[in-house]
Design a protein around this motif. Structure first.
Motif, PDB file in Angstrom:
ATOM      1  N   ARG A 147       0.836  -1.204   0.000  1.00 20.49           N
ATOM      2  CA  ARG A 147       0.000   0.000   0.000  1.00 20.49           C
ATOM      3  C   ARG A 147       0.868   1.250   0.000  1.00 20.49           C
ATOM      4  NH1 ARG A 147      -5.348   1.670   1.539  1.00 20.49           N
ATOM      5  NH2 ARG A 147      -5.307   3.849   2.182  1.00 20.49           N
ATOM      6  N   LEU A 151       0.245   3.047  -3.734  1.00 20.64           N
ATOM      7  CA  LEU A 151      -0.984   3.826  -3.666  1.00 20.64           C
ATOM      8  C   LEU A 151      -0.982   4.966  -4.681  1.00 20.64           C
ATOM      9  CD1 LEU A 151      -3.677   4.424  -2.213  1.00 20.64           C
ATOM     10  CD2 LEU A 151      -2.375   5.906  -0.655  1.00 20.64           C
ATOM     11  N   TRP A 165      -4.328   0.422  -4.884  1.00 20.19           N
ATOM     12  CA  TRP A 165      -3.059  -0.056  -4.330  1.00 20.19           C
ATOM     13  C   TRP A 165      -3.017  -1.579  -4.351  1.00 20.19           C
ATOM     14  CZ3 TRP A 165      -7.115   1.497  -1.280  1.00 20.19           C
ATOM     15  CH2 TRP A 165      -7.519   0.627  -0.256  1.00 20.19           C
ATOM     16  N   GLU A 167      -1.391  -5.207  -2.413  1.00 17.85           N
ATOM     17  CA  GLU A 167      -0.834  -5.822  -1.216  1.00 17.85           C
ATOM     18  C   GLU A 167      -0.350  -7.221  -1.584  1.00 17.85           C
ATOM     19  OE1 GLU A 167      -3.478  -5.676   2.105  1.00 17.85           O
ATOM     20  OE2 GLU A 167      -3.571  -3.473   2.120  1.00 17.85           O
TER      21      GLU A 167
END
Length: 245
Positions: A147, A151, A165, A167
Motif C-alpha cells: 500500500r 498507492l 493499491w 498488497e
C-alpha cells in the motif's frame, strides 16, 4: 485476474493508457498485414492498429472487456473473438502475434504457456513473429506491491476519485522462477465502504526459462530487449521483451 466486473473494466484504460509499450508494438507491426492480439483486453492496441490500416484479430476471454473493445472508434474494423489460443486455428495466418500487458505471466505452469506458444507458432506465417513481454524477476517488481509504495489516485470515467493499491501475499525467488500473489484494491473515496478487490497470481520467469519455452515451441530466433526503448537486457532491466521468429 480476469476482468469481468464492469466497474473494474471501466477503470482498466485509466490504469493502462497508451504508453511506451503501445508505441513499441505499433512500430513492430508497421510491415504486418494481419496482426493477432491475443489477450487484447479493451482493445486499445487492436483498434489503433486497425486505424493504421492493419487487418486485426483481437482475442480475449473476458466478454466485459470485449464489450468495451467493440465500442471503441475503429472497433467495427477488428474481428473480435471471445476465447484463448484455442481460437487461433480459425483466424487465418498472422504476420505478427502479440501478447501485451504481461499476459505471458498469467500462465502459472510451463505446460500451459508452452501450449499457447506452440499454437501461436502454428498461426504465424513463415517470416512472421510473436512478441510479448514479461517482468524481469531480477528487478523485483513485487517489492513495490505494498500500500505504501503502490498507492495512487485516479479519476474513474464517471468522475469519481478512486484510490488504487496492491498488497503482496507471496513472492517468488528472483534467481529462479516462481509465483507472486497479490491483491489489488480499488477504493471509491466518495463512498469508502465501496471498495473492490481482485486477487492475482503471476509467474515470473527468467530470460533463460522464456527462451527455452520459445525454442521448444519451434521459434528459431529470439531478439530480446530490456525496455521499450529496445535497450539490451541487463541486471537493471525491468522487462524481458521477446520478438521471436
Amino acid at each position: 485476474m480476469l476482468y469481468d466486473d464492469p466497474r473494474l473494466v471501466a477503470l482498466y484504460d485509466v490504469l493502462n493508457p497508451f504508453a511506451s509499450d503501445t508505441a513499441f508494438y505499433l512500430a513492430l507491426a508497421e510491415s504486418a498485414e494481419h496482426v493477432v492480439d491475443l489477450g487484447c483486453g479493451t482493445g486499445l492496441l487492436a483498434c489503433e492498429l486497425a486505424k493504421r490500416g492493419h487487418r486485426v484479430t483481437g482475442i480475449d476471454p473476458s466478454p466485459q472487456m470485449l464489450r468495451v473493445a467493440r465500442a471503441r472508434p475503429e472497433g467495427d474494423k477488428v474481428t473480435w473473438i471471445e476465447g484463448d489460443a484455442s481460437a487461433l486455428p480459425f483466424v487465418g495466418m498472422a504476420d505478427l502475434l502479440v501478447m501485451t500487458g504481461h499476459v505471458a505471466q498469467i500462465f502459472l505452469d510451463d505446460a500451459a504457456l508452452l501450449a499457447t506458444l506452440k499454437a501461436a507458432r502454428r498461426a504465424i506465417r513463415p517470416g512472421g513473429a510473436i512478441a510479448f513481454e514479461s517482468r524481469n524477476p531480477a528487478a523485483r517488481a513485487w517489492e513495490n506491491w505494498t500500500r505504501e509504495r503502490s498507492l495512487s489516485c485516479v479519476e474513474a470515467p464517471d468522475g469519481r476519485t478512486v484510490e488504487v493499491w496492491q498488497e503482496l501475499h507471496a513472492q517468488p525467488d528472483p534467481s529462479t522462477t516462481g509465483h507472486a500473489a497479490f491483491t489489488t484494491y480499488y477504493r471509491f473515496t466518495s463512498a469508502p465502504e465501496d471498495t473492490l478487490s481482485a486477487t492475482s497470481e503471476l509467474r515470473f520467469r527468467t530470460l533463460d526459462a522464456l527462451a527455452g519455452l520459445l525454442t521448444d515451441a519451434g521459434f528459431a530466433r529470439i531478439d530480446w530487449s530490456g525496455d521499450w526503448d529496445r535497450a539490451p537486457v541487463d541486471e537493471t532491466s525491468r522487462e524481458l521483451i521477446a520478438v521471436a521468429r
